[in-house]
Each structure stands twice: as C-alpha cells, then as structure tokens.
Design an enzyme around this catalytic site. Structure first.
Site, mmCIF file in Angstrom:
data_model
loop_
_atom_site.group_PDB
_atom_site.id
_atom_site.type_symbol
_atom_site.label_atom_id
_atom_site.label_comp_id
_atom_site.label_asym_id
_atom_site.label_seq_id
_atom_site.Cartn_x
_atom_site.Cartn_y
_atom_site.Cartn_z
ATOM 1 N N ARG A 247 -33.499 -62.873 -16.569
ATOM 2 C CA ARG A 247 -33.455 -63.888 -17.555
ATOM 3 C C ARG A 247 -32.004 -63.709 -18.109
ATOM 4 O O ARG A 247 -31.342 -64.728 -18.412
ATOM 5 C CB ARG A 247 -34.755 -63.408 -18.616
ATOM 6 C CG ARG A 247 -36.111 -64.057 -17.902
ATOM 7 C CD ARG A 247 -36.825 -64.132 -19.319
ATOM 8 N NE ARG A 247 -37.572 -62.639 -19.407
ATOM 9 C CZ ARG A 247 -38.456 -62.236 -19.173
ATOM 10 N NH1 ARG A 247 -39.229 -63.067 -18.343
ATOM 11 N NH2 ARG A 247 -38.906 -61.223 -19.604
ATOM 12 N N PHE A 269 -42.256 -72.843 -12.428
ATOM 13 C CA PHE A 269 -43.222 -71.858 -12.419
ATOM 14 C C PHE A 269 -42.838 -71.068 -13.869
ATOM 15 O O PHE A 269 -42.499 -69.691 -13.905
ATOM 16 C CB PHE A 269 -42.980 -70.864 -11.447
ATOM 17 C CG PHE A 269 -43.645 -71.383 -9.979
ATOM 18 C CD1 PHE A 269 -44.814 -71.821 -9.791
ATOM 19 C CD2 PHE A 269 -42.359 -71.716 -9.381
ATOM 20 C CE1 PHE A 269 -45.123 -72.509 -8.362
ATOM 21 C CE2 PHE A 269 -42.713 -72.344 -8.013
ATOM 22 C CZ PHE A 269 -44.027 -72.793 -7.668
ATOM 23 N N ASP A 291 -44.944 -75.886 -15.493
ATOM 24 C CA ASP A 291 -45.849 -74.830 -15.246
ATOM 25 C C ASP A 291 -47.136 -75.583 -15.024
ATOM 26 O O ASP A 291 -47.516 -76.467 -15.838
ATOM 27 C CB ASP A 291 -45.906 -74.009 -16.162
ATOM 28 C CG ASP A 291 -46.358 -72.493 -15.597
ATOM 29 O OD1 ASP A 291 -45.813 -71.587 -15.059
ATOM 30 O OD2 ASP A 291 -47.970 -72.462 -15.581
ATOM 31 N N SER A 292 -48.081 -74.961 -14.272
ATOM 32 C CA SER A 292 -49.335 -75.644 -14.120
ATOM 33 C C SER A 292 -50.210 -75.318 -15.357
ATOM 34 O O SER A 292 -51.484 -76.026 -15.510
ATOM 35 C CB SER A 292 -50.058 -75.141 -12.843
ATOM 36 O OG SER A 292 -49.924 -73.900 -12.655
ATOM 37 N N ASP A 341 -39.674 -69.019 -9.478
ATOM 38 C CA ASP A 341 -40.315 -67.954 -9.848
ATOM 39 C C ASP A 341 -41.795 -68.032 -9.602
ATOM 40 O O ASP A 341 -42.601 -68.040 -10.575
ATOM 41 C CB ASP A 341 -40.080 -67.387 -11.166
ATOM 42 C CG ASP A 341 -40.633 -66.031 -11.272
ATOM 43 O OD1 ASP A 341 -40.941 -65.386 -10.411
ATOM 44 O OD2 ASP A 341 -40.734 -65.735 -12.761
ATOM 45 N N CYS A 381 -42.656 -62.402 -5.581
ATOM 46 C CA CYS A 381 -43.203 -61.170 -6.054
ATOM 47 C C CYS A 381 -44.423 -60.898 -5.082
ATOM 48 O O CYS A 381 -45.343 -60.086 -5.618
ATOM 49 C CB CYS A 381 -43.624 -61.376 -7.281
ATOM 50 S SG CYS A 381 -45.073 -62.686 -7.960
HETATM 51 N N1 SAH Z 1 -40.625 -66.844 -14.727
HETATM 52 C C1 SAH Z 1 -41.620 -66.692 -15.838
HETATM 53 C C2 SAH Z 1 -43.009 -66.086 -15.098
HETATM 54 C C3 SAH Z 1 -43.666 -66.935 -13.982
HETATM 55 S S1 SAH Z 1 -45.069 -66.255 -13.332
HETATM 56 C C4 SAH Z 1 -41.258 -65.692 -16.785
HETATM 57 O O1 SAH Z 1 -40.063 -65.414 -16.652
HETATM 58 O O2 SAH Z 1 -41.986 -65.603 -17.668
HETATM 59 C C5 SAH Z 1 -45.806 -67.604 -12.294
HETATM 60 C C6 SAH Z 1 -46.159 -68.827 -13.118
HETATM 61 O O3 SAH Z 1 -46.308 -70.094 -11.930
HETATM 62 C C7 SAH Z 1 -47.495 -68.713 -13.975
HETATM 63 O O4 SAH Z 1 -47.007 -69.118 -15.396
HETATM 64 C C8 SAH Z 1 -48.367 -69.837 -13.325
HETATM 65 O O5 SAH Z 1 -49.198 -70.442 -14.463
HETATM 66 C C9 SAH Z 1 -47.283 -70.792 -12.764
HETATM 67 N N2 SAH Z 1 -48.170 -71.363 -11.355
HETATM 68 C C10 SAH Z 1 -48.765 -70.705 -10.599
HETATM 69 N N3 SAH Z 1 -49.105 -71.734 -9.565
HETATM 70 C C11 SAH Z 1 -48.236 -72.938 -10.223
HETATM 71 C C12 SAH Z 1 -48.037 -74.114 -9.480
HETATM 72 N N4 SAH Z 1 -48.566 -74.612 -8.202
HETATM 73 N N5 SAH Z 1 -47.522 -74.990 -10.167
HETATM 74 C C13 SAH Z 1 -46.908 -74.708 -11.442
HETATM 75 N N6 SAH Z 1 -47.063 -73.554 -11.847
HETATM 76 C C14 SAH Z 1 -47.686 -72.787 -11.345
#
Ligand code: SAH
Length: 437
Positions: A247, A269, A291-292, A341, A381
């Site tokens: 970040r 994400f 995000d979902s 991510d 990850c």
């Molecule tokens: N980049 C973020 C962490 C991401 S973790 C940070 O720095 O804080 C992954 C995220 O993806 C989670 O918040 C989860 O809710 C979301 N997620 C999982 N599957 C998804 C999808 N199909 N579409 C959108 N978001 C999704």
C-alpha cells in the site's frame, strides 16, 4: 535454567506396547518423561531440514501415550533424537516441531522465550523499515516465528490471537498470560474462526481472552494514514497487515508522479479501502474501490472520509470483481493503475489448476483496461501457487491480452511477516508491479 538430559541410551527398536518414554532430568532434581514419536526409516529428512511439519504417514509408532496437543520427542527409526514437537492424532499434520535442540524440551519458559524473541525482533524490524512503530502489525507469524499454529496481530492497544492448531488451542491460557505480561496490551481478543481449525478437529472460537473488550472499531495509524479496524467481525484479524508495504509503495509511486492528479486508480478486492486511501493521499484524481462485501465497502467509504478525502458514492462499488471487470471491458473503460488483490483461490497445491484459471481471467481483463504506460499491481495469496507459477500465469494473460509489460518490482509481505527459510509454505503472498504498454 538449562535442563540437563539423562544419558540413558535410546532403544534401537520399537516393540509393540513397549513404553518408549524418555526421561529428561531438570538440574538433576526433577524428572519429566516425554512420549516418543518414532518416524519410519527414511522419513526423517524433512525434520532434519528443520521443516516444522510431520505428516501422519511418516510416523511408525507413538509410544508413551501422548496427549492430544502434548509435547512429544520425535526420533528417527534408530531412536536418535530429531526434534521436540506437539502432537495431534486427528490432524494429517500429526506433529508440529518446536525445537531441534535436545536440551530444549518445550516447557512454559520455552513458550515465553519464543514469544519475547518474536516481539523484540518486531520492534527492531518495524523500526528499521518504517522509521517508527506502526499501530498495527503482526507480532507472531506462526511457523515462521518457530511458533507453529500461533498468529498474534497488534491493532492499536489490542492483540488479536488466532489459535490455528490443537497444540496452540490447549495452551491458550498460558500463551495469553505470557502475552499480557510481556506486551501489556489493553486486551487480547481471539479470532480463531478459520477453516483450517476443522482439519485439527477444532470448532471456531472467538471472544475476549484477557483484559478489556476492544471497541467496535479501533482507529489505527499506518504510515500516517488512518484506518478503522473491526477486530471482532472484520476479515482475518481485522486488517490485511501483510499488504502494508505494498500500500505504501503505491502511495509513494503516486507521490513522486507529476501526473498523479490525472490518475484514475481501480482498487479491486479492495476490502476496507487500504490501497484507495494511499492512492488518494498520493493525489490520484480518483480511486474506485470494488469488493463483494457490503460491510467492507461501507468501512472503505468511512476510511476515505477519515483521511479527509471526498467519499463519492460512485467510487465505492459492491460487486463481483470478475463481473465488474467484464462490464468495464464491454464499456471500454480505462484506468491508469489497477490493483488486483484477490482472496486465496487455491487452498492447496491440488487446487492450483482451477486457481490458475481465476488468476489468468482477472489479469487478462486488467491488462485490457490499463492505459498505455499505466501500472498493474497484481497479487496472489495462495500457498498452492508459488511465485514462479504466478509469474507464468500473469505472463500468459499478458500475451493473450496482446499487451506488453515490464516487471518493475516483485512484491511480498513486510518484515513483520517473516518467512522461515526452512518453511517455503510461509511465502504465500507474492505480487508483481508491472508497467503495461
Ligand atoms: N487489498 C485489501 C485486501 C483484500 S482481501 C487490503 O489491502 O486491505 C480480498 C477481498 O476480496 C476481501 O475483502 C473479499 O471480501 C473480497 N472478495 C472475495 N471474492 C470477491 C469477488 N469475487 N469479487 C469481489 N470481491 C471479492
């Protein structure tokens, strides 16, 4: 106190029903005997290489009636000492190793020593890399801190603990007492609501372990940016601490980019808006968080506002990223920087193939949406997808997208998420910073 071992010779053969408890003499005053785990001939290699996992298939016999979660002395087929570990007959990983020193049978002082060691190293490392202590960081990174199954994160004045294994679960009281005494936090909250506990025969567990209840949201400072963290109901222990350095990388890239005020950033994400806050702080014109999870997006909006940036409704999107990227492609939308991510697509190496399809799909779409000269920060990850495979997947996506790209940097976790050199599984987070043409 240095425990002294009895010099009784090891038995050469395991006979059914025969007790193979070995005694350890502490300063000649007290004798404690430990159950013994004998490995099959030829299966001692990983223990000799200081890998912390012993799979059930490697075990020839367990003698001395080891208690689930209890300490065992692990020996090779000849009875020669390999390591100390803790035992779980219900798990495929039947023992996790704690020490390879015969004179170090893990007692209460051992656990306290390991925790103090990890905490002291964090202070040094985080100061070195950050020039100041961040308010939220990982204190104990399980196997990578030679404390298998134990994760402890700090968020402001609170510690959040995850007991991932039975060996840690049965010692929760001891570990909580050590953490309270060593670190004096406001409180310790447990977030052992993780799927891996099922494999250990454990139900999920959450709640206060010691001290004060944490507030609904803890406000933390991360490199001068502020975030609200929900340690009770947020993902993992509340915040993705493993992405802190990346970040910051994004923030710095924009800060030194004279074109920043023109840049549009797509943070997919995006969880609670971590990358978006850094993008806006780096003067990007716009950062869209997708995000979902509606809860995560609501908190993302609050985090952007908390840092003094306008939180426009249209910049916070609750959607499936796969569908969102397709819709952008169909609408010929373009962005200057895209962050990908995603969550773990592969939970094991066996799922690597289906995970690869998922990674390729989103990377292919992202390549199509980036303006020439723009940047892609792409991550995986998944422990089951190693850095090499990940690079190949992204390469395949690039060629299919008909674009060109250069690797500016390979990315990983910050130093408060160290990876034990003998534990390749610890290197789960990998990423690439690409310039896309
Ligand atoms: N980049 C973020 C962490 C991401 S973790 C940070 O720095 O804080 C992954 C995220 O993806 C989670 O918040 C989860 O809710 C979301 N997620 C999982 N599957 C998804 C999808 N199909 N579409 C959108 N978001 C999704």
């Amino acid at each position: 106190m240095t425990p002294q071992l009895s010099t009784a010779p090891a038995r050469k053969m395991a006979l059914p029903g025969m007790s193979r408890r070995r005694s350890c003499r502490y300063n000649g005053t007290m004798t404690i005997s430990f159950p013994v785990l004998t490995l099959h001939r030829g299966r001692e290699k990983s223990a000799l290489g200081h890998h912390p996992w012993i799979f059930s298939g490697a075990i020839e016999a367990a003698h001395g009636d080891p208690a689930p979660g209890g300490i065992v002395r692990v020996v090779d087929w000849r009875g020669d000492f390999l390591a100390w570990g803790y035992w779980n007959p219900r798990s495929q990983i039947a023992a996790r190793l704690l020490s390879w020193r015969e004179d170090e049978p893990p007692d209460d002082a051992f656990w306290a020593g390991r925790i103090r060691r990890a905490a002291a190293a964090r202070v040094e490392e985080t100061l070195l890399y950050n020039g100041g202590m961040p308010a939220a960081f990982r204190l104990i990174n399980a196997e990578n801190d030679y404390l298998p199954g134990l994760v402890v994160d700090r968020s402001g004045d609170w510690l959040v603990l995850q007991a991932l294994t039975l060996g840690i679960d049965v010692r929760k009281d001891l570990l909580t007492a050590i953490l309270m005494e060593t670190l004096r936090p406001g409180g310790i909250y447990e977030r052992s609501d993780v799927d891996v506990r099922e494999k250990e025969g454990l139900p999920p567990a959450t709640g206060l372990l010691a001290g004060q209840e944490p507030p609904d949201l803890i406000e933390i400072d991360e490199h001068g940016r502020r975030f609200l963290v929900d340690v009770r109901a947020g993902h993992k222990t509340g915040f993705y601490l493993d992405q802190r350095a990346n970040r910051l990388r994004l923030g710095n890239l924009l800060r030194f980019d004279p074109g920043a005020p023109e840049r549009e950033v797509l943070n997919t994400f995006g969880y609670t808006g971590g990358f978006s806050v850094y993008a806006l702080d780096g003067l990007a014109r716009r950062a869209i968080t997708v995000d979902s999870s509606a809860e995560a997006i609501a908190l993302a909006r609050r985090n952007v506002a908390l840092n003094g940036f306008p939180a426009r409704e249209e910049d916070f999107v609750v959607a499936d990223v796969f569908q969102y990227l397709r819709a952008c492609r169909d609408a010929a939308r373009q962005f200057d920087i895209i962050i990908l991510d995603p969550p773990k697509f592969a939970h094991s190496a066996r799922q690597a193939e289906s995970a690869a399809r998922g990674y390729k799909d989103i990377n292919l779409l992202a390549f199509k949406l980036i303006r020439p000269g723009g940047l892609l920060m792409t991550f995986s990850c998944s422990g089951g997808v190693d850095a090499d495979l990940f690079r190949k997947i992204v390469f395949g996506a690039l060629v299919d997208a008909g674009r060109e790209a250069q690797v500016l940097e390979t990315l990983g976790p910050p130093p408060d998420h160290p990876v034990a050199l003998t534990f390749p599984e610890g290197a789960y987070l990998k990423g690439l910073l690409l310039r896309v043409w």
